[in-house]
Write a protein that holds these residues in place. Structure first.
Motif, short mmCIF file in Angstrom:
data_model
loop_
_atom_site.label_atom_id
_atom_site.label_comp_id
_atom_site.label_asym_id
_atom_site.label_seq_id
_atom_site.Cartn_x
_atom_site.Cartn_y
_atom_site.Cartn_z
N ASN A 1 0.85 -1.18 0.00
CA ASN A 1 0.00 0.00 0.00
C ASN A 1 0.89 1.23 0.00
N VAL A 2 0.29 2.40 0.01
CA VAL A 2 1.11 3.62 -0.08
C VAL A 2 2.03 3.77 1.13
N GLU A 3 1.61 3.28 2.28
CA GLU A 3 2.45 3.38 3.47
C GLU A 3 3.69 2.51 3.35
N THR A 4 3.53 1.27 2.86
CA THR A 4 4.70 0.40 2.73
C THR A 4 5.68 0.95 1.71
N ILE A 5 5.15 1.56 0.65
CA ILE A 5 6.03 2.17 -0.36
C ILE A 5 6.79 3.34 0.26
N ALA A 6 6.08 4.18 0.98
CA ALA A 6 6.73 5.35 1.60
C ALA A 6 7.83 4.91 2.55
N ASN A 7 7.57 3.87 3.34
CA ASN A 7 8.58 3.38 4.29
C ASN A 7 9.80 2.84 3.54
N ASP A 8 9.55 2.14 2.45
CA ASP A 8 10.65 1.56 1.68
C ASP A 8 11.49 2.66 1.02
N LEU A 9 10.82 3.68 0.50
CA LEU A 9 11.55 4.76 -0.17
C LEU A 9 12.45 5.52 0.81
N ARG A 10 12.00 5.65 2.05
CA ARG A 10 12.83 6.36 3.03
C ARG A 10 14.15 5.64 3.26
N ARG A 11 14.15 4.32 3.04
CA ARG A 11 15.39 3.55 3.20
C ARG A 11 16.24 3.56 1.93
#
Length: 502
Positions: free
Chosen positions: A447-457
């Protein structure tokens, strides 16, 4: 096969030369009609007689307002037989858009679907009538010159009114020869055409190139994911060309779809950069190698493609095709050091003659024989071109250059992502900020949250989108590319006037 032609051109006389070489061999087919070389040549001669009776003469322009079908290819060669140019018209265009293109191109006769209406005051011929017996003697065949315009391909018009790209017979001969050399096409090759014939890729790579090599083309019609592999198994093509959206849809087919693909030597991906993860996913599942390439209508289809028999580098579009040169330059058109980013410029016999009736735009685009593409790229130590982004798509956030393609590539690392596009959103202080639009595969846990978390890394904070928005489907232009101008308009509509992103 014999390469006889007026003025040394191979392509315009293909129907005649193929019929002389192998009259009974297959040439062209769709789901209604199958033409041998002899029937193909006869159909072209008959269609030319009908077009001449409708008023087409040397130097005229014939419009083809048709879906993908055999009659479109027959009409193309029939117009060339009369010394006329052709402008294919997207049948999905609205009436004002059709009227603009046909008027801008100076269309003399418009070939239409059975029962279709042409713009007012324009002579129209139904495509099926072109194959009916023609009264009277056959129309005489005109000589064509390499400098004569063969195709007028209209740009998508995302930065103003569409422009007519003037592709000459010499351009087409050079492009088809380059493809044949690069892919080692022979009379055994068979193209399955799924891309639209109002675009250079479908016409030149999907149709004219296999015909010039002595092979054949089968027109699959409008692409549907569930019908593609049954068509592959039925027709047994050796290659096809598609866009990333098509490959994404095919990888989203149910897991129990395991077709026989042993006839297919390779698939080609063009029109937009294809994420390396998507290439790997498609190849693992279907056993078909994908070669990613790059080109524009202004270069008659393609200028760089990954090789078949040596190193393929996913994430790059390969080295220059035979007969073409590629440089990376700065704003002053000086070469940049190897490995650094700059604008991609291209030279070679495939570069268009110019934009129809637009000398200023032509002069801005072709400088000292080099075509300015508007694409940002870099060339690696092996001479492979990697596209970074479009010049106009680059986001400048607080003075820092951000390339949306770099962010999109990181988003695609998530296997649940179906499509992704990053655009710039205006910001009162920073100038622009990146915003991501995504769609997900059916049943994806992402979902958009998992993508956002991954992009921060994965990427620097300044490159992280300020918002990630989920859509059921991302908008596409007529060629199948994600339509970023439409996304920008929609984003502006959903952002209240004067709003400052957080």
């Amino acid at each position: 096969m014999t390469d006889m032609s007026t003025g040394g051109l191979a392509v315009p006389r293909l129907p005649q030369t193929r019929a002389a070489d192998a009259p009974g061999a297959p040439a062209l087919a769709d789901d209604r009609i199958e033409l041998t070389n002899e029937r193909f040549s006869n159909a072209v001669a008959t269609a030319a007689t009908h077009l001449a009776a409708a008023g087409v003469r040397r130097g005229d322009v014939v419009g083809l307002l048709l879906t993908n079908r055999v009659e479109l290819v027959v009409a193309l060669f029939a117009a060339w037989r009369l010394g006329a140019a052709v402008t294919p018209v997207n049948p999905a265009l609205a009436v004002p858009e059709v009227e603009f293109q046909t008027a801008d191109a100076g269309v003399r006769v418009l070939v239409v679907e059975p029962g279709a209406q042409a713009p007012s005051l324009m002579t129209a011929v139904e495509c099926t009538a072109l194959l009916e017996p023609a009264p009277g003697p056959a129309a005489p065949e005109e000589d064509v010159d390499g400098t004569d315009v063969a195709l007028l391909i209209y740009t998508a018009g995302t930065t103003g009114k569409p422009k007519g790209v003037m592709i000459t017979h010499h351009n087409i001969d050079a492009m088809t020869a380059s493809f044949i050399e690069h892919f080692r096409f022979t009379a055994d090759d068979h193209s399955l055409l799924v891309l639209p014939l109002f675009h250079a890729n479908g016409v030149v790579l999907g149709t004219l190139t296999p015909l010039r090599a002595g092979g054949r083309a089968t027109i699959a019609g409008r692409f549907r994911p569930d019908e593609f592999f049954p068509a592959v198994q039925r027709h047994r093509p050796t290659y096809f060309s598609a866009v990333p959206a098509i490959y994404a849809m095919l990888t989203a087919l149910p897991d129990d779809v395991r077709p026989a693909t042993d006839s297919v030597r390779f698939g080609i991906c063009g029109a937009a950069p294809m994420p390396a993860d998507l290439i790997a996913r498609f190849e693992r599942r279907f056993g078909i190698p994908i070669v990613e390439g790059y080109g524009l209508s202004e270069t008659t289809t393609a200028s760089a493609i990954n090789p078949l028999d040596s190193v393929r580098k996913p994430g790059t579009v390969g080295p220059p095709l035979p007969g073409q040169r590629i440089r990376i330059v700065d704003a002053q058109l000086n070469d940049v050091p190897l490995g650094e980013s700059g604008e991609v410029v291209i030279a070679g016999d495939v570069v268009m003659a110019g934009y129809l009736n637009r000398p200023e735009a032509t002069a801005e685009t072709i400088v000292d024989g080099w075509l300015r593409t508007g694409d940002v790229g870099r060339i690696d130590d092996d001479g492979y071109l990697q596209l970074v982004d479009r010049v106009k798509d680059m986001i400048i956030r607080g003075g820092e250059n951000i390339y949306p393609k770099e962010i999109e590539a990181q988003i695609y690392h998530d296997p649940g992502v179906f499509e992704a596009a990053v655009i710039g959103r205006p910001h009162d202080v920073l100038g622009e900020e990146p915003v991501a639009y995504v769609s997900f595969r059916a049943g994806a846990a992402s979902n958009v949250e998992t993508i956002a978390n991954d992009l921060r890394r994965r990427i620097a904070l300044i490159k992280n989108p300020v918002e990630i928005i989920e859509l059921s489907e991302l908008p596409k232009n007529p060629v199948g590319k994600i339509d970023k101008p439409t996304l920008r308009r929609r984003d502006a509509e959903r952002t209240s006037p004067g709003r400052t992103s957080r």
